[in-house]
Design a protein around this motif. Structure first.
Motif, PDB file in Angstrom:
ATOM      1  N   LYS A  86      -7.967   4.170  13.359  1.00 44.97           N
ATOM      2  CA  LYS A  86      -8.569   2.840  13.648  1.00 44.97           C
ATOM      3  C   LYS A  86      -7.527   1.739  13.427  1.00 44.97           C
ATOM      4  O   LYS A  86      -7.557   0.691  14.075  1.00 44.97           O
ATOM      5  CB  LYS A  86      -9.786   2.640  12.726  1.00 44.97           C
ATOM      6  CG  LYS A  86     -10.369   1.245  12.706  1.00 44.97           C
ATOM      7  CD  LYS A  86     -11.809   1.207  13.218  1.00 44.97           C
ATOM      8  CE  LYS A  86     -12.329  -0.182  13.456  1.00 44.97           C
ATOM      9  NZ  LYS A  86     -12.997  -0.780  12.310  1.00 44.97           N
ATOM     10  N   TYR A  87      -6.574   1.996  12.546  1.00 47.79           N
ATOM     11  CA  TYR A  87      -5.527   1.015  12.272  1.00 47.79           C
ATOM     12  C   TYR A  87      -4.474   0.995  13.394  1.00 47.79           C
ATOM     13  O   TYR A  87      -3.562   0.199  13.389  1.00 47.79           O
ATOM     14  CB  TYR A  87      -4.873   1.363  10.925  1.00 47.79           C
ATOM     15  CG  TYR A  87      -3.996   0.282  10.373  1.00 47.79           C
ATOM     16  CD1 TYR A  87      -4.534  -0.938   9.983  1.00 47.79           C
ATOM     17  CD2 TYR A  87      -2.626   0.491  10.255  1.00 47.79           C
ATOM     18  CE1 TYR A  87      -3.719  -1.939   9.496  1.00 47.79           C
ATOM     19  CE2 TYR A  87      -1.802  -0.504   9.746  1.00 47.79           C
ATOM     20  CZ  TYR A  87      -2.360  -1.717   9.375  1.00 47.79           C
ATOM     21  OH  TYR A  87      -1.552  -2.702   8.886  1.00 47.79           O
ATOM     22  N   GLU A 142      -1.398   0.777   4.237  1.00 45.17           N
ATOM     23  CA  GLU A 142      -1.778  -0.350   5.119  1.00 45.17           C
ATOM     24  C   GLU A 142      -3.138  -0.079   5.755  1.00 45.17           C
ATOM     25  O   GLU A 142      -3.997  -0.953   5.822  1.00 45.17           O
ATOM     26  CB  GLU A 142      -0.756  -0.506   6.255  1.00 45.17           C
ATOM     27  CG  GLU A 142       0.492  -1.264   5.880  1.00 45.17           C
ATOM     28  CD  GLU A 142       1.548  -1.150   6.988  1.00 45.17           C
ATOM     29  OE1 GLU A 142       1.179  -1.031   8.175  1.00 45.17           O
ATOM     30  OE2 GLU A 142       2.747  -1.161   6.645  1.00 45.17           O
ATOM     31  N   ALA A 143      -3.347   1.160   6.232  1.00 45.50           N
ATOM     32  CA  ALA A 143      -4.605   1.492   6.913  1.00 45.50           C
ATOM     33  C   ALA A 143      -5.798   1.303   5.974  1.00 45.50           C
ATOM     34  O   ALA A 143      -6.858   0.834   6.383  1.00 45.50           O
ATOM     35  CB  ALA A 143      -4.554   2.933   7.427  1.00 45.50           C
ATOM     36  N   TYR A 144      -5.604   1.636   4.722  1.00 49.35           N
ATOM     37  CA  TYR A 144      -6.703   1.518   3.750  1.00 49.35           C
ATOM     38  C   TYR A 144      -6.918   0.077   3.278  1.00 49.35           C
ATOM     39  O   TYR A 144      -7.807  -0.175   2.473  1.00 49.35           O
ATOM     40  CB  TYR A 144      -6.491   2.474   2.569  1.00 49.35           C
ATOM     41  CG  TYR A 144      -7.216   3.799   2.801  1.00 49.35           C
ATOM     42  CD1 TYR A 144      -8.526   3.985   2.384  1.00 49.35           C
ATOM     43  CD2 TYR A 144      -6.607   4.833   3.486  1.00 49.35           C
ATOM     44  CE1 TYR A 144      -9.208   5.172   2.622  1.00 49.35           C
ATOM     45  CE2 TYR A 144      -7.274   6.031   3.729  1.00 49.35           C
ATOM     46  CZ  TYR A 144      -8.575   6.190   3.289  1.00 49.35           C
ATOM     47  OH  TYR A 144      -9.258   7.353   3.535  1.00 49.35           O
ATOM     48  N   SER A 145      -6.125  -0.866   3.823  1.00 46.88           N
ATOM     49  CA  SER A 145      -6.408  -2.268   3.494  1.00 46.88           C
ATOM     50  C   SER A 145      -7.495  -2.813   4.434  1.00 46.88           C
ATOM     51  O   SER A 145      -7.983  -3.920   4.258  1.00 46.88           O
ATOM     52  CB  SER A 145      -5.131  -3.113   3.588  1.00 46.88           C
ATOM     53  OG  SER A 145      -4.709  -3.130   4.938  1.00 46.88           O
ATOM     54  N   GLN A 146      -7.883  -2.007   5.453  1.00 44.68           N
ATOM     55  CA  GLN A 146      -8.962  -2.434   6.365  1.00 44.68           C
ATOM     56  C   GLN A 146     -10.296  -2.467   5.616  1.00 44.68           C
ATOM     57  O   GLN A 146     -10.469  -1.787   4.600  1.00 44.68           O
ATOM     58  CB  GLN A 146      -9.139  -1.407   7.497  1.00 44.68           C
ATOM     59  CG  GLN A 146      -7.983  -1.274   8.432  1.00 44.68           C
ATOM     60  CD  GLN A 146      -8.208  -0.136   9.424  1.00 44.68           C
ATOM     61  OE1 GLN A 146      -8.630  -0.375  10.546  1.00 44.68           O
ATOM     62  NE2 GLN A 146      -7.917   1.094   9.017  1.00 44.68           N
ATOM     63  N   LYS A 201      -2.539   3.740  14.502  1.00 39.84           N
ATOM     64  CA  LYS A 201      -1.398   4.643  14.370  1.00 39.84           C
ATOM     65  C   LYS A 201      -1.685   5.973  15.061  1.00 39.84           C
ATOM     66  O   LYS A 201      -2.831   6.441  15.075  1.00 39.84           O
ATOM     67  CB  LYS A 201      -1.106   4.918  12.883  1.00 39.84           C
ATOM     68  CG  LYS A 201      -0.740   3.671  12.098  1.00 39.84           C
ATOM     69  CD  LYS A 201       0.603   3.130  12.520  1.00 39.84           C
ATOM     70  CE  LYS A 201       0.946   1.845  11.794  1.00 39.84           C
ATOM     71  NZ  LYS A 201       2.169   1.222  12.288  1.00 39.84           N
TER      72      LYS A 201
END
Ligand code: C5P
Length: 234
Positions: free
Chosen positions: A198-199, A179-183, A201
Motif C-alpha cells: 500500500k505504501y 516508512e511503510a508502518y508510518s501509514q 513498494k
C-alpha cells in the motif's frame, strides 16, 4: 559487510481461536514452547540474528520465567504488543535501526525450515521486500452469509491459478518497512506485505513451504505434532 539481521517474532496474540487459557504460542510441542521452537529455528539458520520478541503485556513475566526455567538463554529484546498485529509490528520496528534487514515472523509458525530462513536472509541482501507464498490447491468459492446460510455471490468467481497464500517470514530492508508502518492503520493490513505494498513498494516472492503452517486451532496442533513425528522432518 552485509546488513545487520533482525527477526521480529510476533507472539502478542491472545489466541482465542485455540480455546485454551494459555495463548497458543506458549503451548508445548515435543516438550518445548512453540515460541521457543520458532526462535531456535531462526538462531540455527542465522546465528548472528538479533531477536525481538513481541508479547502480550500480561505474559511478559511468564515468558521471562519460562526462558529461565528452560535454560533458554538467547538474548531477546522483549516488546509489548499492540491492539492488532499491525500495532504490534509497529512497536517492534522502533527497536530496529536503519540499514538492517528485518524478518517479521509469526511466533506460531514453528515448522518453517532453517533452509528457507537462511536462503531468504541471503536473498534479502539485494531484494528490498521478499514474501514466501504457496499456490492455492483448493477450488475457491466467493460466498456471503445471508440469514445464517452461506450463499453464492452471483457472477463472482476467482481464477485459482492466480491465487497464492502468503506466509511468514516476510523480509524487508528496514528503511522500507519502517516508512511503510508510518501509514495510518487500515483493516486491509493482514500481513506486512500488504502494508508495504500500500505504501507503493514492489514485492518479490519466493516459494514458501506447505508445512510452514500457522498454528491457530486445536486441529493445527494435531497436525504440527504429526509433522514433527515424521522421521524425515528435522
Ligand atoms: O491473529 P493472527 O493469526 O493474524 O496472528 C498472527 C501472529 O501475530 C501470531 O503469532 C500472533 O501472536 C501475532 N499477533 C501479535 N499482536 C496482535 C495480534 C496478533 O503479535 N495484536
Amino acid at each position: 559487510m552485509g546488513r545487520k539481521k533482525y527477526v521480529i517474532v510476533m507472539a502478542a496474540g491472545s489466541g482465542t481461536r485455540m480455546g485454551s487459557e494459555l495463548p497458543k504460542q506458549f503451548i508445548e510441542l515435543d516438550g518445548k514452547a512453540i515460541l521457543q521452537m520458532t526462535i531456535e529455528t531462526f538462531l540455527k539458520a542465522c546465528p548472528d540474528v538479533s531477536v525481538i520478541t513481541v508479547l502480550p503485556e500480561a505474559h511478559m513475566a511468564y515468558w521471562r520465567n519460562y526462558c529461565l526455567q528452560h535454560n533458554f538463554t538467547c538474548p531477546q529484546v522483549l516488546v509489548k504488543g499492540g491492539i492488532t498485529r499491525f500495532h504490534s509490528v509497529r512497536n517492534a520496528l522502533a527497536k530496529v535501526p536503519e540499514g538492517a534487514v528485518v524478518a517479521v515472523h509469526d511466533g506460531v509458525r514453528p515448522l518453517v525450515s532453517e533452509g528457507l530462513v537462511a536462503s531468504m536472509f541471503e536473498s534479502a541482501e539485494s531484494i528490498q521486500a521478499l514474501i514466501p507464498v504457496i499456490p492455492c490447491v483448493d477450488t475457491m468459492k466467493v460466498l456471503e452469509s445471508k440469514d445464517g446460510q452461506l450463499v453464492t455471490i452471483p457472477g463472482a468467481s476467482v481464477d485459482r491459478s492466480v491465487l497464492f497464500g502468503a506466509q511468514t517470514p516476510q523480509i524487508f530492508h528496514s528503511e522500507i518497512i519502517k516508512e511503510a508502518y508510518s501509514q495510518a492503520y487500515d483493516t486491509a493490513f493482514t500481513d506486512d506485505a500488504s502494508v508495504v505494498e500500500k505504501y507503493g513498494k514492489n514485492l518479490s516472492y519466493v516459494m514458501g513451504e506447505r508445512f510452514n503452517i500457522k498454528i491457530t486451532t486445536q486441529d493445527d496442533l494435531l497436525l504440527a505434532r504429526a509433522i514433527l513425528s515424521l522421521s524425515s522432518f528435522s
